[in-house]
Motif scaffolding. Structure first.
Motif, PDB file in Angstrom:
ATOM      1  N   UNK A  73       0.860  -1.187   0.000  1.00 50.10           N
ATOM      2  CA  UNK A  73       0.000   0.000   0.000  1.00 50.10           C
ATOM      3  C   UNK A  73       0.891   1.230   0.000  1.00 50.10           C
ATOM      4  N   UNK A  74       0.729   2.078  -0.995  1.00 52.94           N
ATOM      5  CA  UNK A  74       1.618   3.220  -1.213  1.00 52.94           C
ATOM      6  C   UNK A  74       1.036   4.515  -0.666  1.00 52.94           C
ATOM      7  N   UNK A  75       1.926   5.329  -0.089  1.00 55.41           N
ATOM      8  CA  UNK A  75       1.563   6.680   0.358  1.00 55.41           C
ATOM      9  C   UNK A  75       2.053   7.742  -0.605  1.00 55.41           C
ATOM     10  N   UNK A  76       2.675   7.346  -1.702  1.00 58.06           N
ATOM     11  CA  UNK A  76       3.321   8.290  -2.619  1.00 58.06           C
ATOM     12  C   UNK A  76       2.288   9.155  -3.331  1.00 58.06           C
ATOM     13  N   UNK A  77       2.329  10.464  -3.060  1.00 53.81           N
ATOM     14  CA  UNK A  77       1.355  11.402  -3.625  1.00 53.81           C
ATOM     15  C   UNK A  77       1.454  11.511  -5.129  1.00 53.81           C
ATOM     16  N   UNK A  78       2.585  11.073  -5.705  1.00 54.52           N
ATOM     17  CA  UNK A  78       2.771  11.180  -7.147  1.00 54.52           C
ATOM     18  C   UNK A  78       2.109  10.029  -7.907  1.00 54.52           C
ATOM     19  N   UNK A  79       1.597   9.061  -7.177  1.00 59.68           N
ATOM     20  CA  UNK A  79       0.934   7.921  -7.809  1.00 59.68           C
ATOM     21  C   UNK A  79      -0.384   8.378  -8.431  1.00 59.68           C
ATOM     22  N   UNK A  80      -0.606   8.107  -9.724  1.00 55.55           N
ATOM     23  CA  UNK A  80      -1.837   8.592 -10.374  1.00 55.55           C
ATOM     24  C   UNK A  80      -3.128   8.020  -9.785  1.00 55.55           C
ATOM     25  N   UNK A  81      -3.039   6.925  -9.068  1.00 52.11           N
ATOM     26  CA  UNK A  81      -4.243   6.353  -8.467  1.00 52.11           C
ATOM     27  C   UNK A  81      -4.592   6.916  -7.110  1.00 52.11           C
ATOM     28  N   UNK A  82      -3.781   7.829  -6.592  1.00 53.55           N
ATOM     29  CA  UNK A  82      -4.018   8.374  -5.255  1.00 53.55           C
ATOM     30  C   UNK A  82      -5.354   9.127  -5.212  1.00 53.55           C
ATOM     31  N   UNK A  83      -6.221   8.816  -4.243  1.00 53.84           N
ATOM     32  CA  UNK A  83      -7.504   9.524  -4.142  1.00 53.84           C
ATOM     33  C   UNK A  83      -7.312  11.017  -3.910  1.00 53.84           C
TER      34      UNK A  83
END
Length: 414
Positions: A73-83
């Motif tokens: 589970x990623x916390x990376x804000x740059x991930x395009x799937x981030x809500x």
């Protein structure tokens, strides 16, 4: 994910429940009712965000711990799937994220640079200074006389001064950085206003960093410039991002817990008297943990994205799915506290609460926050033993649209 750009009214009607939701007006200390209902169902709840996209809502205590400790589970804000919880949520996605919005090893590398400044031992060395700041704020309240706004006259000044001293930020600028913080945490503001605020705040902090590079002081930013930026381990932009995070988180969460906690205690005089009269530091510390659990002001902040397929609570989550964690709901779960989790009981053993999150991204500043709360709230109650609301409870305005919950003002008298 569902794209909300070309949706018909029928499409909207068929969507899962909206997120976020407001806390109930009749019980403003409680999580939104639907979040509690979702705890009782099998699996996880799918929710709809402002733009029609969907994400998984996690509200049970054990499920939250599982999500926040899973390396998939990623916390990376740059991930395009981030809500994205507001129209402005994606506007800063291409900027340098703060370390709490990165994954390891980047997250761990930057976090370790700060660890020594936020240990329990270091927080203890700051206690006399915090007590002095608390006493000065109370002296000013008494000198000015009632009524007062407890938020602006006490709850905000104390942690704002503490984090300003720690970072080396001029407290004379507190009106500016508090205004910026409010706007950056407000989910209801237009993207353009949030973007302009972010740019202005960034410019202010870059100027501050430049001034410390020229004339270092005895503060955290000066130390990082000398020890990390000069060696190339940290860029100036990363330092600015760190400073912005610490300045906001360092006063917003503590200030709102002081104000909201005082309001909760005013509604429960027997609990207020218990804390006011407590002399044992261990009893006071335990009471503050219960306030942290009961209030859980960090509300719409903990968002994640699945970096790989996984299963939580029997629910299959696909790589790229957004995940939103509700700390307030998790802290009211009977899995954490079997005995009356919806009651404020300062004798509860609430040490395992989730108010500071869980896992590798657990709040770095929790030791400092705990110490400030242990000093500020009992000192307030002892200095002003007749403290009471100056308006009916129904007239107290709550921060329903904010990522950090609390009150917008708290009129009191004594």
């Amino acid at each position: 994910m569902t794209n909300g750009a070309f949706m018909t009214p029928q499409d909207h009607a068929a969507l899962p429940p909206r997120f976020p939701q407001a806390r109930p007006s009749a019980c403003p200390f409680d999580p939104p009712r639907d979040y509690r209902d979702w705890q009782q169902r099998d699996g996880l709840q799918r929710v709809t965000l402002w733009n029609g996209t969907t994400a998984w809502s996690v509200t049970r205590y054990e499920d939250i711990r599982a999500v926040l400790s899973d390396p998939r589970v990623s916390a990376d804000a740059r991930n395009p799937g981030m809500p994205r919880l507001s129209p402005a949520g994606g506007d800063r996605a291409d900027q340098e994220p703060p370390f709490v919005r990165l994954d390891d090893p980047e997250h761990a590398l930057q976090r370790r640079m700060l660890t020594r400044d936020f240990t329990a031992k270091h927080a203890a060395t700051l206690r006399p200074r915090v007590q002095q700041l608390v006493d000065e704020a109370l002296d000013e309240m008494v000198r000015t006389g009632p009524p007062a706004d407890l938020l602006t006259d006490f709850a905000l000044p104390v942690p704002s001064r503490v984090i300003a001293v720690l970072l080396g930020v001029p407290y004379d600028d507190h009106a500016f950085f508090q205004d910026c913080s409010n706007k950056l945490l407000d989910l209801s503001l237009p993207a353009e206003e949030v973007r302009a605020t972010s740019e202005a705040f960034g410019t202010y902090l870059r100027t501050l960093v430049d001034s410390k590079a020229a004339e270092p002081g005895e503060d955290l930013l000066s130390r990082l410039l000398a020890e990390r930026v000069s060696t190339g381990e940290l860029t100036e932009q990363q330092l600015v991002s760190m400073a912005l995070l610490m300045l906001i988180a360092g006063h917003e969460t503590t200030a709102n817990t002081i104000a909201l906690g005082t309001l909760a205690l005013l509604r429960r005089p027997e609990q207020l008297a218990f804390l006011r009269d407590a002399e044992d530091p261990a009893v006071i510390a335990r009471a503050i943990e219960e306030l942290l659990r009961y209030l859980s002001v960090v509300e719409n902040v903990v968002v994640r994205v699945a970096a790989a397929d996984l299963t939580i609570a029997g629910e299959h989550i696909e790589a790229g799915d957004g995940i939103i964690v509700s700390l307030p709901a998790g802290n009211r779960d009977t899995a954490l506290l079997p005995d009356r989790p919806d009651a404020l009981d300062l004798t509860h053993n609430a040490r395992a609460h989730l108010a500071f999150g869980f896992g590798v991204h657990q709040c770095l500043g929790q030791n400092l926050a705990r110490m400030e709360l242990q000093v500020a709230i009992p000192s307030l109650l002892r200095r002003l033993p007749t403290l009471r609301l100056a308006v009916p409870f129904e007239e107290v305005p709550f921060r329903q649209q904010m990522s950090v919950y609390g009150v917008t003002r708290l009129p009191v008298t004594w």
